[in-house]
Design a protein around this motif. Sequence first.
Motif, short mmCIF file in Angstrom:
data_model
loop_
_atom_site.label_atom_id
_atom_site.label_comp_id
_atom_site.label_asym_id
_atom_site.label_seq_id
_atom_site.Cartn_x
_atom_site.Cartn_y
_atom_site.Cartn_z
N LYS A 752 -8.13 19.91 3.52
CA LYS A 752 -8.97 18.76 3.19
C LYS A 752 -8.21 17.46 3.01
CE LYS A 752 -13.40 18.38 1.60
NZ LYS A 752 -14.45 19.32 1.33
N LYS A 753 -8.53 16.52 3.83
CA LYS A 753 -8.04 15.17 3.62
C LYS A 753 -9.09 14.23 4.21
CE LYS A 753 -5.03 15.69 7.67
NZ LYS A 753 -5.17 17.13 7.88
N ASN A 754 -9.01 12.98 3.82
CA ASN A 754 -10.03 12.06 4.28
C ASN A 754 -9.58 11.44 5.58
OD1 ASN A 754 -11.39 12.64 1.97
ND2 ASN A 754 -10.30 11.05 0.82
N ASN B 181 -16.23 12.22 -3.55
CA ASN B 181 -14.77 12.26 -3.63
C ASN B 181 -14.11 12.52 -2.29
OD1 ASN B 181 -14.57 11.79 -6.40
ND2 ASN B 181 -15.05 13.92 -6.85
N HIS B 182 -14.90 12.76 -1.27
CA HIS B 182 -14.31 13.16 0.00
C HIS B 182 -14.76 12.30 1.16
CE1 HIS B 182 -13.67 16.81 -2.48
NE2 HIS B 182 -12.48 16.66 -1.96
N ASN B 183 -15.06 11.06 0.86
CA ASN B 183 -15.38 10.11 1.93
C ASN B 183 -16.53 10.60 2.79
OD1 ASN B 183 -14.99 7.67 3.16
ND2 ASN B 183 -13.46 8.43 4.61
N GLU B 184 -17.52 11.20 2.15
CA GLU B 184 -18.67 11.71 2.89
C GLU B 184 -19.87 10.75 2.85
OE1 GLU B 184 -17.70 16.46 2.21
OE2 GLU B 184 -19.12 15.47 0.88
#
Lengths: 781, 242
Positions: A752-754, B181-184
């Motif tokens: 997981k990474k953005n 928190n995960h750019n969703e």
Amino acid sequence: MANKISRRSFLKIGGTVGTGAAVGLSASPSKVKAAVKRNPQNIERIPSVCEQCFWRCGIIATVEDGVLKYIEGNPLNPNNRGRICARGNAGVALLYETDRLKNPMIRDGERGSGKWKEVSWEQALDYTAEKLLAVTKKYGVEANALFSHASSGEHFNNLYNYLGSPNQAAPSFAQCRGSQEVGFELTFGENIGSPERVDLANAKVITLIGSHLGENVHTGQLLDFTEGIAKGAQVITVDPRYSTAASKSKWWLPIKPGTDTALLLAWTNEIIKQKGYDEKFVRDNTVGFSELTDHVKDFTPEWAEKITEIPANIIRETAKAMIDAKPAVVIHPGRHVAWYGNDVQRERAISILVAILGTWGQKGGYFLKSAFPYSYNALNIPDAPVPKRQRVDGAGYKYPFGSVEEGLTQELVKATISQKPYPIKSWLTVAQNVFNSIPNQADTKKAIDNLDFFGVVEVRPTEPTWYADVVLPEDIYLERYDSLFTVTGWHKPYVALRQPVVKRVYNTRPGWWIAKELGNRLGLSAFYPYNDFEDVLKYQLKGSGISYTKLQKDGVVTFPGKQYLNPGESYAFNTPDKKVHLYSKELKDLSFDPIPKYEPVNDPPKGYFRLLYGRMPVHTQGDTESNPWLNTLISEPHLWINETIARSMGLENGQEVNLENQDGMKTDKLKIMTTPGMRPDAVFFPHGFGGNDKGLLNFSRARVSDNILITKYNVDPISGSTGLRVNFVRLIKDGKILSPTVEVSFTGVNAKKNSGIRQEEQNRTFNIQPKKKASAIREGC
Amino acid sequence: MKKYAMVIDMDRCVACHACEVACRSHYDVPVPYYRNWVHDLRPEGVYPDIKKVSYVGLCNHCDDAPCVKACPTGATYKREDGVVVVDKDLCIGCGLCMDACPYGARYINPNDNKVDKCDFCIDRVTEGLEPACVATCIASARIFGDLDDPKSKVYQFVANGAQQNVSDKVNVGPNIYYLDNHNEFPIIKAAFPPKVPKMPTPQKLWTNILRPLFYIAIGGTFIGQLAAFATQLFKGESDVKE
């Protein structure tokens, strides 16, 4: 295909509903409810137990002037702590749903003709008993077979025990958890129960290998899973598909289907090599660690990479995460584990990892089953007779660890076809859709054709009802009593009561009553010394320390349990030597592998994809697809397929295709969902659709089921459980067979990474609030 | 003074749809309409970086609510605690508020031909209960509370960066916040941008309000005359009294 069930003939049958007996009112649940006065005189809140799936959450029904308004979770029930899922909330729609079976019916035409006559309960029961007695007289009592499931199944299991027929089977073993239970029993001497005793809320690492928690909404576990994630648990999801759980994971390992045991062995290898196991636990509690060490020494991450297509460094990285977090590691055993027919060994491999990481009885690992501090009064009834002939399904002898409680459905089907070792001439199915639960529908149909009598106890029409000689419509769970739910393997052990929350809506009866009335007619009245099941429950609890009145009022009684071992406390495992069996002498003595090996599975033939299937959060098996409140959420299956592969075949998201399996079995059209989150060598079919009983249901549904395509299956030689993921399908569009023209590599891993998400595909259409009536098809699954 | 708001924790939500059905059940919302929703998007991205998100939505109880302005009868109004509600006795079912809503949160209930929408379960909240969708949420992904209370969870989530579904073009002060928190959340904003409110025009007022009223008036007159005629037929003309 000469003997396949023709879907056309199903549809034809569906189109010729005879008397229309099962076709009902056209009122919708919201109208029934809205008809209640605005200021009700009498508002009741009645606790009970849900049965929209097998999780059995505690519920509280709000009933206004006798009409069920809504259902909420019972905060006192530890299994769901006040929460319920979409299906639980939609129990209201089931109660008032017009698709329900409303009257006893006897077939009035050829079997499968769809012609019925409504009869009284007396007539229906007399008729059923007469048929069962005729079969008994001609072929012996064992010629009567039972296919049961769910809470009401128990009443009929008892009936068949009293009758003396051992031929009983439920799909919950052979098509679901069987191999998981056997695998863990062989290692630990006990299974990990249902609910599985995994401490997800306190785990630091959660490994899901064969669980898509989130899409399978097991309320208690999902509460814990999301709690664990919120507290920072790292999730490792092993799944060929980017599941909801994968989207919550630190690592998504899109494994090549069928190779899970190789990954598990490589993790074991790495954990032993790094001395990352719990040395004290292994030394004090296990046998066979040196054999295990020797066995896995060649199963390195590099070895596994070639098989699983998971990079070796990721196997190491995830192994390290588990080592660092131990003992707060949950490696979930999965639930539907009937995959390839070697599933006991895969579950053994999981249980071995669970053992060497020392997570048994530890916070954040596997928690303990508690002792039940009460004892119920046993009913004063005769002992059930010992069956004179051995059961036909091979459970306990041909398949040494096959469950003799739950039986082996597919073997019972086979015996009914072959009529060997002795004839099986009647079936009664209770809350089990034998067409959608057991693989190879053609076999099921063939078996039914061999029967002198086929009876169905159900709450709504299913494929089997269509073939039934008699239909005995059952009260739904909101209208009936069932046995007490006694759960010792959960955080807080408890006893819960199911009680009716409303008066029955149609001319139906509870399962216990139908079983008892049949029993009385079969000369078994000595086994039924009661008129009311509530009296049985009261009698059971008398002097037990549990107050029936309290159960009635609260719905549940909890008692203190013991989840974790104290530091240094030892645990007597329920094996002959009280040890955990990393090496299984029991298996060795029966000529099975004492330590799991990886056995390769066949790759799909060129142009074919492996057929995978799984759950959607709003449906339970085939039980809920016609529930209008759930159908509006997901009304048809969308086949997951890799987007690059799909494009190479000229397919776009949402287009319709037909599927054909390796045996030439074809489906009607279904829509595809293209996504990068699907391995290129497999497709994923959401399970829970495909009822063919068109004539009996009020509104159109998808008529495509994954089970139509599961014509082939393996049988696990240890448990007798089926392996269902051995079927391959190809796609057909407008009569043309499609074949992928590109190869897609799928060896990366999402840690997981953005990162950059493509935004170009923004021309999607969504179901925004319809102004007037519109179809409510949602995208995705 | 209270200011009610809701936060959706996207890390927790598993898109199980329990909230949606609980709402349907509590308010007898007929299929296929809804007062709150979970729209599932298919997993997208470039392998192996994939995101699978769902848009959890409901009435945003906007500070500057266009629906309130659009309502010609005053049926839709904003309470002092921030909750936007519909007074069913005043609602004429004209649907102008639906055009004004940037989030598609309103529908006309065919059972009574009045507009219906989320009211934050204000009756339940007044009784000290949580809204039905919050109470049933298995993942505890819906957090309800008072944005004016610094001790409340919603206040803290918003202070820590929970975001609203607003765009450069449309920002009417929505009170539903998304914790991401995960750019969703950008995926949701792109797929479900707030619509520019369509406010009633004189033309709309004519077609939706005045013309129906006009027809009713004409119809009423006609029916009245018909009734008078029928009365005359049956009773005969009465003598005119002086």
